[in-house]
Design a protein around this motif. Structure first.
Motif, PDB file in Angstrom:
ATOM      1  N   ARG A 191      -1.899  39.846  27.664  1.00 30.64           N
ATOM      2  CA  ARG A 191      -1.027  40.863  28.254  1.00 30.64           C
ATOM      3  C   ARG A 191      -1.662  41.394  29.535  1.00 30.64           C
ATOM      4  N   HIS A 214      -2.683  55.266  18.587  1.00 27.65           N
ATOM      5  CA  HIS A 214      -2.107  54.246  17.694  1.00 27.65           C
ATOM      6  C   HIS A 214      -3.191  53.290  17.221  1.00 27.65           C
ATOM      7  N   THR A 215      -2.838  52.474  16.234  1.00 23.64           N
ATOM      8  CA  THR A 215      -3.662  51.310  15.897  1.00 23.64           C
ATOM      9  C   THR A 215      -2.929  50.089  16.437  1.00 23.64           C
ATOM     10  N   ASP A 216      -3.667  49.034  16.764  1.00 23.42           N
ATOM     11  CA  ASP A 216      -3.020  47.804  17.225  1.00 23.42           C
ATOM     12  C   ASP A 216      -2.533  47.032  15.996  1.00 23.42           C
ATOM     13  N   THR A 221      -8.308  43.204  19.057  1.00 21.95           N
ATOM     14  CA  THR A 221      -7.870  43.308  20.443  1.00 21.95           C
ATOM     15  C   THR A 221      -9.082  43.154  21.344  1.00 21.95           C
ATOM     16  N   GLY A 255      -7.474  45.698  14.440  1.00 21.51           N
ATOM     17  CA  GLY A 255      -6.082  46.113  14.281  1.00 21.51           C
ATOM     18  C   GLY A 255      -5.649  46.059  12.816  1.00 21.51           C
ATOM     19  N   ALA A 268      -8.563  49.455  10.993  1.00 25.42           N
ATOM     20  CA  ALA A 268      -7.927  49.535  12.314  1.00 25.42           C
ATOM     21  C   ALA A 268      -8.314  50.859  12.959  1.00 25.42           C
ATOM     22  N   PHE A 291      -4.464  40.028  22.847  1.00 28.37           N
ATOM     23  CA  PHE A 291      -4.119  40.590  21.539  1.00 28.37           C
ATOM     24  C   PHE A 291      -4.105  39.436  20.532  1.00 28.37           C
ATOM     25  N   ARG A 328       4.354  41.740  12.796  1.00 24.71           N
ATOM     26  CA  ARG A 328       4.382  41.927  14.253  1.00 24.71           C
ATOM     27  C   ARG A 328       5.808  42.145  14.754  1.00 24.71           C
ATOM     28  N   ARG A 331       6.901  45.753  13.716  1.00 20.15           N
ATOM     29  CA  ARG A 331       6.159  46.752  14.502  1.00 20.15           C
ATOM     30  C   ARG A 331       6.642  46.752  15.950  1.00 20.15           C
ATOM     31  N   THR A 332       6.835  45.564  16.513  1.00 28.90           N
ATOM     32  CA  THR A 332       7.217  45.469  17.923  1.00 28.90           C
ATOM     33  C   THR A 332       8.615  46.015  18.152  1.00 28.90           C
ATOM     34  N   TYR A 335       8.338  49.853  17.895  1.00 31.73           N
ATOM     35  CA  TYR A 335       7.344  50.578  18.685  1.00 31.73           C
ATOM     36  C   TYR A 335       7.927  51.365  19.866  1.00 31.73           C
TER      37      TYR A 335
END
Ligand SMILES: O=C(O)CCC(=O)C(=O)O
Ligand SMILES: [Fe+2]
Length: 362
Positions: A191, A214-216, A221, A255, A268, A291, A328, A331-332, A335
């Protein structure tokens, strides 16, 4: 160092490091150049485990990427922001809510930060397999270098660290490496991220918060350290402290996926991004990250560690632990846009994802 065969990239000039004395956190520095022998790895594994149990973050040096290569990656990282048209950014926008994936652009103002203030961050995310999607024209000449960079992050940094994480728990060295293939299906990704200053009014309303605590969501990461101070982590005494800039170092944290896989043996860690100190304000902040996630089909529970599962903690997520892909994606899509629950008088907000509580900090 650009050579005769590498395409021209405009130089990215980062702001100079802050002169202001900040309340920095004291983190372990892991020298990966010592991981070449078994003895070296065992010593580093203890250092990493202790760092993760106390603070949850560490610096990495001696990774083998030169200062020139580092500068070149930051030049390339600015291409999708400073040297790509707004039209092309729109064309390659990530459909985060619908697909649960960050691949592509995240435009500014997409995430809610606090008190009605939205983010001033542009992201460009690329799967480590850069051929899975097409990319904006200005980025295309650099795809071979970006692919090499992804491979370097995956094999030379991620896998090395995963070996140390396994040794730290007295597990076979390849326990986590096996779950993070390079050629397999999964979303370990690069990223590029550019933060722009907020309007003064917004800084006041959000208390200078640029990215909520936040936590990843992934396993670990890898942050390529850069000179604009803004990243803070929540220390065990509940105080937020700053991460220091060490040139060409990496900042590594755990994470959710690794916490769930190890039944909480590695936790995390909570971090946030705030307005930089006064001498670095009014400038953008460019970031480069890797990530890491497990392969998509891995269930995020100690059971996925096979015979080693008895050596780690109890499942955090119970029998119905989500797979990496389910986690993922859920969460994505949620988010920064989902409605969060705030308890009376509490400074945190929560949401429930796949039966697990995800906490956001201001
Ligand atoms: O910009 C940073 O330093 C950290 C960003 C971050 O925590 C994230 O994107 O998950
Ligand atoms: Fe993060």
């Amino acid at each position: 160092m650009p050579s005769a065969t590498t395409p021209f990239a405009p130089s990215y000039l980062a702001p100079t490091p802050t002169m202001i004395e900040l309340d920095y956190v004291d983190l372990a520095v892991i020298d990966l150049s010592k991981a070449g022998t078994e003895e070296g790895r065992l010593a580093l594994a203890t250092q990493v485990r202790d760092a993760l149990r106390s603070i949850g973050f560490f610096y990495v040096i001696g990774h083998g990427y030169s200062a020139e290569q580092n500068a070149r990656i930051f030049d390339i990282a600015d291409v999708p922001f400073a040297h790509t048209t707004e039209d092309e950014k729109r064309e390659y926008v990530a459909k985060m809510k619908q697909t649960g994936s960050f691949q592509g652009y995240k435009p500014k103002n997409y995430w809610h930060i606090d008190n009605g203030v939205h983010d001033e961050i542009e992201n460009y995310a690329m799967n480590r397999n850069v051929t899975l999607r097409t990319h904006p024209k200005p980025l295309r000449p650099f795809l071979p270098e970006i692919a090499e960079f992804a491979k370097f992050n995956h094999l030379n940094v991620l896998h090395e660290i995963l070996r140390l994480l396994a040794l730290g728990l007295e597990l076979p060295e390849d326990t986590f490496v096996r779950l993070h293939g390079f050629e397999t299906i999964g979303e370990s990704y690069i990223r590029f991220m550019k933060y722009f200053p907020h309007a003064e009014e917004d800084e006041k309303r959000s208390g200078g918060l640029w990215l909520k605590g936040h936590t990843d969501m992934g396993s670990i990461t890898i942050l390529w350290n850069q000179p604009v101070s803004a990243l803070q982590l929540l220390c065990p005494d509940k105080k937020w402290r700053w991460i220091k800039y060490i040139p060409n170092s990496l900042v590594v944290n755990i994470g959710d996926a690794m916490e769930y896989l190890t039944g909480g043996a590695y936790k995390a860690t909570i971090h946030r991004v705030v307005q930089p100190p006064e001498d670095q304000r009014n400038r953008a902040r460019l970031g480069v990250f890797y990530f890491a996630m497990t392969d998509d089909n891995v269930r995020l529970s100690p059971n996925s560690l096979g015979a080693s599962s008895r050596l780690v903690g109890q499942a955090v997520a119970g029998e119905d632990a989500p797979t990496m892909e389910e986690w993922r994606k859920a969460r994505t899509s949620a988010y920064g846009t989902s409605a969060l629950k705030k308890e009376e008088g509490a400074s945190v907000e929560t949401e429930l994802i796949k039966g697990l509580v995800v906490t956001h900090y201001n």
